[in-house]
Design an enzyme around this catalytic site. Structure first.
Site, PDB file in Angstrom:
ATOM      1  NE  ARG A  50      -3.488   0.016   2.750  1.00 22.11           N
ATOM      2  CZ  ARG A  50      -4.808   0.177   2.566  1.00 22.11           C
ATOM      3  NH1 ARG A  50      -5.521  -0.800   2.058  1.00 22.11           N
ATOM      4  NH2 ARG A  50      -5.396   1.315   2.895  1.00 22.11           N
ATOM      5  CB  ILE A  51       3.904   2.311   1.857  1.00 19.04           C
ATOM      6  CG1 ILE A  51       3.248   2.291   3.229  1.00 19.04           C
ATOM      7  CG2 ILE A  51       4.898   3.479   1.774  1.00 19.04           C
ATOM      8  CD1 ILE A  51       4.205   2.037   4.384  1.00 19.04           C
ATOM      9  CB  THR A 108      10.806  -5.411   1.224  1.00 22.82           C
ATOM     10  OG1 THR A 108      12.091  -5.079   1.758  1.00 22.82           O
ATOM     11  CG2 THR A 108      10.900  -5.477  -0.280  1.00 22.82           C
ATOM     12  CB  ILE A 119      11.196   4.754   3.865  1.00 24.55           C
ATOM     13  CG1 ILE A 119      10.508   4.315   2.573  1.00 24.55           C
ATOM     14  CG2 ILE A 119      11.853   6.100   3.682  1.00 24.55           C
ATOM     15  CD1 ILE A 119       9.384   5.243   2.145  1.00 24.55           C
ATOM     16  NE  ARG A 174      10.774  -1.917  11.047  1.00 22.56           N
ATOM     17  CZ  ARG A 174       9.762  -1.098  10.855  1.00 22.56           C
ATOM     18  NH1 ARG A 174       9.856  -0.143   9.937  1.00 22.56           N
ATOM     19  NH2 ARG A 174       8.653  -1.212  11.565  1.00 22.56           N
ATOM     20  CG  ASP A 204      12.920   7.553   8.252  1.00 22.39           C
ATOM     21  OD1 ASP A 204      13.380   8.442   8.999  1.00 22.39           O
ATOM     22  OD2 ASP A 204      11.811   7.010   8.447  1.00 22.39           O
ATOM     23  CD  GLU A 225      16.148   2.620  13.218  1.00 23.09           C
ATOM     24  OE1 GLU A 225      15.179   2.769  14.007  1.00 23.09           O
ATOM     25  OE2 GLU A 225      16.024   2.496  11.991  1.00 23.09           O
ATOM     26  CG  HIS A 255      12.633   4.686  12.208  1.00 21.81           C
ATOM     27  ND1 HIS A 255      12.993   3.409  12.544  1.00 21.81           N
ATOM     28  CD2 HIS A 255      11.464   4.565  11.508  1.00 21.81           C
ATOM     29  CE1 HIS A 255      12.094   2.550  12.089  1.00 21.81           C
ATOM     30  NE2 HIS A 255      11.146   3.246  11.445  1.00 21.81           N
ATOM     31  CB  ILE A 256      10.847  11.060  11.057  1.00 27.94           C
ATOM     32  CG1 ILE A 256      11.483  11.364   9.690  1.00 27.94           C
ATOM     33  CG2 ILE A 256      11.757  11.459  12.204  1.00 27.94           C
ATOM     34  CD1 ILE A 256      11.572  12.849   9.372  1.00 27.94           C
ATOM     35  N   GLY A 257       9.352   8.062   9.573  1.00 26.93           N
ATOM     36  CA  GLY A 257       8.395   7.755   8.513  1.00 26.93           C
ATOM     37  C   GLY A 257       6.963   8.133   8.832  1.00 26.93           C
ATOM     38  CB  SER A 258       4.486   6.874  11.064  1.00 23.29           C
ATOM     39  OG  SER A 258       5.170   6.535  12.256  1.00 23.29           O
TER      40      SER A 258
END
Length: 319
Positions: A155-156, A208, A235, A237, A261, A266, A285-288
């Site tokens: 979906r992304i 993925t 973006i 993992r 990201d 981390e 790591h600011i994807g969301s």
């Protein structure tokens, strides 16, 4: 009597109030790490846990004999030991879909940032290096009409493809474990084998999920197949990529640059090689990470937990 749940992080007030209507809360509303004694107490009586990234493994499961459901406020759930959870009869839920559009925005931000050298040239100006006739020293790469390769067309991936194709007139190709004819027709994208995608894309976006099959999926041989003018964006993992191979690709200029990201470890260490390279754009790591999306994720996590503990059919089960 209301079921007891353990919430291991601060929540928006509205989400906390929602949970208080359904449960007795053991609530750790602090940003610092919970102490071991309190953690073991909360686990010992928890029928449900609301978390985000806490490892749910044999050790935790042994300490939580009443546990029935763990709800993570994240789309990914690689911190769940699903086999162990199955043995203990514990269901895991996650929060897919609510973050799709926000993460897709970040993919485009990284593509633009890399192609047009946004962070690098910000420093160029701040350090007083801007001269009137700078010429090609400040040139970048066009995003519009370039070729985008998406690895992992969920979906992304579809949300990224939509932005790229319709917003930037990009030629979009994708590699996935199965073809998606509907997406091809709807978005005008086309399927490519991985080697072809790597060899012909100007931007490669890694999307993925992290599984046994995708761990270190992209390595040295893959970066060597990419164009020297291309950019790699991750973006998904950090563990889906061989990080040492990516460092070598950037140092040796096998590729033009990268936008990241996510990382293998981390936060990254202060002496990490990425930090001395000016052809990699780094984010924490600011994807969301927008207020609305993080609120929606927290609320969905709370709702998943509520349904799983009070109804017959749980939602968004991790499998």
């Amino acid at each position: 009597m209301l079921p007891t749940i353990f919430v291991d992080r601060p929540l928006p007030d509205e989400v906390k109030q929602y949970l208080e209507q359904h449960f007795r809360l053991d609530y750790w509303g602090k940003n610092e790490k919970i102490d071991k004694e309190t953690l073991l107490l909360y686990l010992s009586r928890a029928e449900g846990i609301l978390t985000s990234g806490r490892s749910v493994d044999e050790r935790l499961l042994k300490a939580a004999p009443r546990l029935r459901v763990v709800s993570t406020i994240s789309a990914g759930y690689n911190h769940f030991d699903l086999e162990a959870m199955k043995r203990y009869g514990v269901i895991g839920t996650h929060t897919p879909h609510v973050l799709d559009e926000t993460v897709a925005d970040l993919a485009l931000a990284l593509m633009l940032g890399c192609g047009r050298r946004v962070a690098e040239l910000d420093q160029y100006v701040r350090q007083g290096n801007w001269e009137k006739n700078a010429g090609r020293a400040i040139f970048g790469t066009d995003i519009h009409h370039a070729t985008l390769g998406i690895i992992g067309m969920g979906r992304i991936g579809e949300a990224v493809a939509k932005r790229a194709a319709f917003g930037f007139s990009m030629n979009v190709q994708y590699y996935n474990r199965s073809r998606k004819p509907d997406a091809e027709a709807r978005l005008g994208v086309h399927y490519a084998e991985l080697d072809e995608l790597l060899a012909t894309s100007d931007f490669v976006v890694m999307l993925t999920p992290l599984t046994e099959q995708t761990e270190r999926m992209i390595g040295k041989e893959h970066f060597r197949k990419m164009k020297s003018t291309s950019f790699f964006i991750n973006i998904s993992r950090g563990q889906t990529v061989d990080e040492q191979a990516l460092i070598e690709a950037l140092e040796q200029k096998w590729i033009a640059g990268a936008g990241l990201d996510v990382f293998e470890v981390e936060p990254i260490q202060h002496d990490h090689p990425f930090l001395r390279l000016n052809n990699v754009l780094l984010l924490p790591h600011i994807g969301s990470a927008t207020d609305k999306t993080r609120f929606d994720m927290a609320m969905l996590g709370a709702q998943n937990l509520t349904v799983a503990l009070t109804e017959a059919e749980p939602q968004n089960v991790a499998k």
